[in-house]
Design an enzyme around this catalytic site. Sequence first.
Site, PDB file in Angstrom:
ATOM      1  N   SER A  75      -4.384  17.421  27.580  1.00  0.00           N
ATOM      2  CA  SER A  75      -5.490  16.615  27.081  1.00  0.00           C
ATOM      3  C   SER A  75      -5.219  15.146  27.369  1.00  0.00           C
ATOM      4  O   SER A  75      -4.115  14.653  27.125  1.00  0.00           O
ATOM      5  CB  SER A  75      -5.650  16.814  25.570  1.00  0.00           C
ATOM      6  OG  SER A  75      -6.490  15.833  25.005  1.00  0.00           O
ATOM      7  N   LYS A  76      -6.220  14.451  27.876  1.00  0.00           N
ATOM      8  CA  LYS A  76      -6.037  13.030  28.163  1.00  0.00           C
ATOM      9  C   LYS A  76      -5.870  12.216  26.892  1.00  0.00           C
ATOM     10  O   LYS A  76      -5.381  11.083  26.940  1.00  0.00           O
ATOM     11  CB  LYS A  76      -7.215  12.506  28.982  1.00  0.00           C
ATOM     12  CG  LYS A  76      -8.562  12.569  28.270  1.00  0.00           C
ATOM     13  CD  LYS A  76      -9.667  12.075  29.195  1.00  0.00           C
ATOM     14  CE  LYS A  76     -11.032  12.140  28.526  1.00  0.00           C
ATOM     15  NZ  LYS A  76     -12.117  11.694  29.428  1.00  0.00           N
ATOM     16  N   ARG A  77      -6.250  12.766  25.752  1.00  0.00           N
ATOM     17  CA  ARG A  77      -6.076  12.056  24.483  1.00  0.00           C
ATOM     18  C   ARG A  77      -4.649  12.177  23.959  1.00  0.00           C
ATOM     19  O   ARG A  77      -4.221  11.382  23.131  1.00  0.00           O
ATOM     20  CB  ARG A  77      -7.055  12.599  23.434  1.00  0.00           C
ATOM     21  CG  ARG A  77      -8.515  12.364  23.765  1.00  0.00           C
ATOM     22  CD  ARG A  77      -9.438  12.945  22.704  1.00  0.00           C
ATOM     23  NE  ARG A  77     -10.837  12.721  23.013  1.00  0.00           N
ATOM     24  CZ  ARG A  77     -11.546  13.513  23.802  1.00  0.00           C
ATOM     25  NH1 ARG A  77     -10.986  14.565  24.352  1.00  0.00           N
ATOM     26  NH2 ARG A  77     -12.831  13.254  24.050  1.00  0.00           N
TER      27      ARG A  77
END
Length: 483
Positions: free
Chosen positions: A243-245
């Site tokens: 996840s880019k988060r």
Amino acid sequence: MIPAPGSSDVRVRFAPSPTGMFHVGGGRSALFNWAMAKQSGGTFVLRVEDTDAARNRPEWTDGILTALAALGMHADDPTFEGPYFQSQNVEKHRAATGRLLEAGRAYYCDCTRDDVAARTGNPQSGYDGFCRDRGLAYEPGRALRFRTPDEGETQVVDLIRGNPVFPNSAIEDFIVARGDGSPVFLLANVVDDLDEGITHVVRGEEHLSNTPKQQLLWEALGATPPVWAHLPVIVNEKRQKLSKRRDKVALEDYLAEGYLPDAMVNYLMLLGWAPGNDEEILPFDELVSRFRIEDVNSASAFFDVKKLTSFNGEYIRALSLDEFVAAVDPWLHAPHAPWTEEQYDAAAFARVAPLAQSRVALLADITDNVDFLFLDVPVDDERSWAKAMKPGAAELLADAREAMAALGTWEAEPLKDLVTQVGEKHGLKLGKAQAPVRVAVTGRTVGLPLFESLEVLGRERTLSRVDAAIARLAAAPAADAPA
């Protein structure tokens, strides 16, 4: 099965959206498509799906092109076609909605989610087909829904997951055009694939749930669906989807840290597939020749940063010395380097470059490994100082300093012999004896081979730094002295 090598019938596509940095998962998907096109003599189509005007930015499109080029996919290669832009195909998307409507495969619907919930008594239920036979004409606010067959099943030919079957009764009448008449992505995607002659759709498994709907659309538009291949999800060390988060996922970030593109290509090709014979580090042409999309594993693939870093170290060591020097050059200058251009000495770096090449795993590592050569004083790393400057370090440094000052030939081997002898005098083996010298001169407990480093640094600067360390130890209050 894909056509045999040499066939030009294969047309695959990579269709990213320009809404952020280039995801390593996108890199893996692009490379698998590229490998299929290369081995079959087919075509790799780049389509930028840019219809989300609120989130698209031109720099993200540029980033896609730059990232693909870094991985070896670019318009100068005859396998490459595009880029095409989905936004330029809107009229064909609209025309397709008209064809579906005229053929009786779609109908207008004015139901809201609340309407459906009120009829079914379940706020979570899917659409119940209420408007199927109402014969509504288009008015603003009325969506166009696809009329899913009531009976039968939709079988998806998937080269990785077998041939999953989806009962049509489980597929609701899904929307193909919004209330303002604009086609939804699901339909636009199909129309673009049809328009571009795509024969094989290779993409992430998160799209598998959409596939029966898209296959129904292909058939309703009078075309044979493509062959599908849904790649395994990529997960982190906790087996969570990247996840880019939460995770570092941008290809640009890895390249900026000094991961070599060839190492990244090699590693990404192994996320879900293996070339066999327990071999992993192979040139791309060899990977392409062995690649078979049917051999891709359906289980999730672990993005192991440590393994990637190990690959990168192998690729760095495989460079010629000139290639290595050129590769690390950006990290030897501003903004990466903490020294000025006046302090940098290219000749001194050239002398230690072979030592550094055998040790760094990232190009960015070069800065910390050679900063002692170019800074006026070494870095002050408190942890390294506390670890090396144990009781007795001042006396050892004083003896080493005296011997160094009298050394006739300032070269690595005599320096090593000298420190070995001083260590023996203090009851220490070389590994323990050289630690205070290393920290006094370089500021760190780890780095390039010490005695070769001292040879390049020179007698005067080495003695000056040893003197400074001795003075610092002498000035330290007893309570603050290292334990």
